[in-house]
Design an enzyme around this catalytic site. Structure first.
Site, PDB file in Angstrom:
ATOM      1  N   ASP A  30     -10.358   9.536   9.614  1.00 49.32           N
ATOM      2  CA  ASP A  30     -11.520   9.950  10.377  1.00 49.32           C
ATOM      3  C   ASP A  30     -12.270  11.003   9.543  1.00 49.32           C
ATOM      4  O   ASP A  30     -11.772  11.474   8.515  1.00 49.32           O
ATOM      5  CB  ASP A  30     -11.142  10.469  11.767  1.00 49.32           C
TER       6      ASP A  30
HETATM    7  C1  BGC Z   1     -15.509  10.199  14.813  1.00 49.11           C
HETATM    8  C2  BGC Z   1     -15.310   8.752  14.421  1.00 49.11           C
HETATM    9  C3  BGC Z   1     -16.522   8.244  13.705  1.00 49.11           C
HETATM   10  C4  BGC Z   1     -16.758   9.122  12.495  1.00 49.11           C
HETATM   11  C5  BGC Z   1     -17.927   8.676  11.649  1.00 49.11           C
HETATM   12  C6  BGC Z   1     -15.954  11.052  13.646  1.00 49.11           C
HETATM   13  O1  BGC Z   1     -16.372  12.309  14.042  1.00 49.11           O
HETATM   14  O2  BGC Z   1     -14.333  10.695  15.390  1.00 49.11           O
HETATM   15  O3  BGC Z   1     -15.025   7.970  15.550  1.00 49.11           O
HETATM   16  O4  BGC Z   1     -16.379   6.904  13.377  1.00 49.11           O
HETATM   17  O5  BGC Z   1     -17.002  10.437  12.933  1.00 49.11           O
HETATM   18  O6  BGC Z   1     -19.136   8.899  12.253  1.00 49.11           O
END
Ligand code: BGC
Length: 764
Positions: A303
């Site tokens: 993530d």
């Molecule tokens: C989120 C993810 C997301 C990623 C990219 C993160 O803050 O938890 O679910 O895909 O950002 O935007």
């Protein structure tokens, strides 16, 4: 699908350790065994390319940067952007996120393909969560449809639009099960139940990925966040999850396993710790379970910065250590923490990370790039004509409208206030959300245009001019965005009295109230899940002025609204429905669409009951008892406000003739469903089981089958389900799936607490 083309040889080579593995690796590295011609298998092509790559280039494939891109502008000269630009040119980046639009994507792809040594194309990622330009309902709303075909179609629509804008990878579906309405990201998921959640996750993966990833109208999908992110303690985002193995295996993991079976191209790990181990550094989850036991062949992306967050967790001492831990634990691609880019090559040199760890990760990433057809044509997602044609295509609007009306849940309709007669006069609409064109787009809608939703009022206007809009006090103040907190109006009462007096003289009042679209989503946990600001007070004053009130709710999570449930005659849950919001709601209010949604999450009576969910374990003291010593609250009942699976229709459905028969394939449960009302409608028939005595206490009820059926008024239909060992077994504390003999209860009803549901028992 990804599962087919990969040879067992490669699979084995990923498992590590054996003599066979060494032999297999040796074989796979002999140049004459590799066919690199046009008809070569993906595996052969991957191996051939891997052989040519330096350590730095391998690390590059494992690195993902956030976009920083001004399509045709000059190369950045300093700072972060220059770093990224230089890395792109040097082939030290495998993927970028948040770069979209054909012009941008093409220019960036060109830089990499033409300037880097090996010209390995980038894979372009974006959070395509519910629609793209054309915005579909938030995933929790879609989940309320219990309509897998519609959900699949909605994801396919999103893929079609996003892929036409150069994107080829989405960070969806989120398949985190959550039982906590305080957690803002429940808006992004399939609700509280693993059976329903698995079916929804599968439908969304099928929709995004289509039948063939190389089709330029599809996206590679991501099952996220692995694992237990939805079990954040106290519903506070990013918080620790502390979960026993029985809950982990029976509740949290099933949708992820289903995603593997559905051929999802990638996984994303998570920000949280699970039982003390940050998910990004969790070797058991990533290597042993996902890639080992489940045989997963796609890749895992971290993530956003979750690698570096292991330092804050106190699990890694610095970024270098974080890179070592996450690479060794099986996190294949690093999103924006720079840990791999800065440290991985050196870690390999020092022997702290084996080169074969990089090889495994790069193989997995390259496979997806080959499957997407990026090596055949790195610009296959970059077609200007297609981009123009597909954005807001009328077919997409139609799909979004269909999905939106199916997502609406009728919670209460006392005295048949609804549907509203088309000739109804003197309607007063109250509430700031009624004119909103931004909030109904919901959270997580990158790519969409602000204020592009059809507002409630605009939708209503297509049905009647017999209404007057009186806004009442503001619900929210100032500008709202994905990055900031929504400011709730707690004190400015301007417009309050005017709204109440308009209500007094109306024949029918529609009050539109709820949360702003940016009050749920990431970083949006709430401790109060009632109506924000002055809206509750407004509702009570309006209801006192006129008894005939329809409350139209807009929200991204279950709300606790006991007063409304008790006092307002009609309540319609519309969530955040995206582009077609107003049109979908108007169709339901005026009866051109008979509501068919059912709750995918329990609605509590108060936040103090949270976490509240239908598939609870029993206690030793279920009560009620005359004394206080039983499992209950002294100031609130144990019952939810609206249970899981709940939803009304303008017609009624009667169930009869429940039959339970044991056969070779399992237990067959059948019944007859009759539409006993005067209107055609759709029903969601739900099958719950209860394993009465087992070596691990089993939940009071577990959903194990459902079917959405369409019935003409007066018509009947037989519905049948098969319960096989898959449905009757469970995971024990060692994470092993077991099937035990014993007695099971069956209940078929319209929601989890349906007292009128049909019941039977059987021995297995
Ligand atoms: C989120 C993810 C997301 C990623 C990219 C993160 O803050 O938890 O679910 O895909 O950002 O935007």
């Amino acid at each position: 699908m990804l599962t087919k083309p990969y040879s067992p040889r490669i699979l084995l080579s990923l498992l590590g350790g054996s003599v066979l593995l060494i032999a297999v690796l040796f074989l796979s590295m002999k140049p004459d065994t590799i066919n690199t011609g046009p008809d070569a298998s993906i595996e052969d092509k991957v191996e051939a390319l891997l052989k040519k790559m330096t350590i730095e280039e391998k690390v590059g494939q494992m690195t993902q940067y956030n976009g920083f891109w001004d399509a045709t502008g000059p190369a950045p000269t300093d700072g972060d952007s220059k770093w990224k630009y230089d890395h792109l040119k040097a082939g030290k980046v495998g993927s970028v996120l948040n770069v979209s639009g054909v012009e941008n994507v093409r220019a960036m792809q060109k830089l990499v393909v033409e300037e880097s040594r090996l010209g390995i194309p980038l894979i372009f990622a974006l959070d395509v969560i519910h629609g793209h330009k054309t915005v579909a309902p938030i995933p929790l709303a879609e989940s309320a449809s219990w309509d897998m075909e519609a959900i699949e179609k909605s994801a396919a629509m999103a893929a079609n639009e996003a892929a036409s804008r150069g994107i080829n990878w989405t960070f969806a579906p989120m398949v985190d099960i959550s039982r906590d309405a305080r957690w803002g990201r429940v808006m992004e998921g399939g609700g509280e139940d693993p059976f329903l959640g698995s079916a929804i996750g599968r439908a969304r993966i099928r929709g995004f990925q289509g039948k063939d990833l190389s089709d330029p109208f599809t996206l590679a999908a991501t099952a996220k966040h692995f694992a237990a992110y939805g079990f954040a303690e106290a519903g506070r985002d990013y918080n620790a999850a502390d979960v026993g193995t029985v809950t982990l295996h029976n509740v949290i993991l099933p949708p992820f396993k289903a995603a593997v079976e559905e051929g999802v191209a990638s996984f994303m790990n998570a920000f949280n710790t699970l039982n003390g181990i940050p998910a990004t550094g969790d070797e058991y989850l990533q290597r042993d379970l996902l890639k080992g036991e489940w045989g997963y062949e796609g890749f895992i992306v971290s993530d956003w910065g979750s690698g570096s967050e292991m330092v804050a967790h106190g699990f890694a001492k610095d970024l270098e250590h974080a890179a070592e831990i996450s690479a060794n634990a099986g996190s294949d691609m690093d999103m924006e923490s720079y840990a791999y880019a800065k440290h991985l090559a050196k870690l390999v040199e020092e022997g702290r990370v084996q080169e074969k760890v990089l090889d495994e990760a790069v193989r997995r990433i390259l496979r997806v790039k080959f499957a997407l057809g990026l090596f055949d044509d790195p610009y296959r997602y970059c077609n200007d004509k297609r981009e123009k044609e597909r954005i807001y295509h009328p077919d997409h609007r139609a799909d979004a409208l269909d999905m939106a009306k199916k997502s609406i849940v009728l919670l209460k309709n006392e005295g048949n206030v609804l549907p509203i007669a088309k000739e109804q006069k003197n309607i007063v609409v109250i509430g700031a959300l009624a004119e909103e064109k931004n909030s109904p787009l919901g959270s997580w809608r990158f790519g969409s245009d602000d204020n592009s939703a059809v507002s409630f009022n605009e939708g209503l206007k297509t049905y009647t001019d017999q209404f007057k809009y009186v806004k009442g006090p503001d619900a929210f103040l100032g500008e709202t965005s994905f990055f900031n907190h929504v400011k709730v109006n707690e004190s400015d009462r301007s417009g309050f009295d005017e709204a109440v007096s308009a209500a007094k003289s109306a024949d029918l009042v529609i009050l539109v109230a709820g949360e702003h679209g940016y009050q749920s989503g990431e970083g949006r946990s709430r401790t109060d899940i009632g109506l924000p600001g002055l809206q509750q007070e407004l509702l009570e004053a309006v209801q006192a002025a006129n008894e005939k009130v329809v409350l139209v709710l807009m929200n991204g999570r279950p709300l606790a609204l006991p007063w409304a449930a008790e006092n307002v005659p009609a309540i319609v849950e519309t969530w955040q429905l995206g582009t077609e919001t107003g049109n979908a709601i108007a169709q339901v209010l005026f009866g051109d669409y008979n509501p068919s949604g059912h709750l995918p999450m329990t609605f509590p009576r108060s936040v103090g009951q949270v976490p509240i969910y239908y598939n609870q374990l029993r206690t030793g003291r279920p009560g009620p008892l005359d004394v206080v010593f039983w499992s209950h609250y002294t100031d609130e009942t144990n019952d939810p406000l609206y249970p899981f699976g709940y939803g009304l229709s303008y017609t009624q459905f009667k169930y009869s003739d429940l039959k339970v028969k044991k056969g070779d394939a399992g237990v067959n449960v059948s019944l007859s469903v009759t539409n006993s009302g005067k209107l055609d409608g759709e029903d969601v028939v739900q099958l719950y089981i209860h394993d009465k005595v087992a070596t691990v206490a089993r939940p009071m009820k577990e959903l194990k089958g459902f079917e959405k059926i369409n019935l003409k008024a007066g018509a009947s239909k037989e519905v049948s389900f098969t319960l096989s060992e898959k449905e009757l077994g469970f995971y024990n504390p060692q994470g092993k799936f077991i099937i035990e003999k014993g007695e099971f209860d069956v209940m078929v009803g319209q929601h989890a607490n349906d007292k009128e549901g049909l019941t039977a028992s059987f021995e297995w």
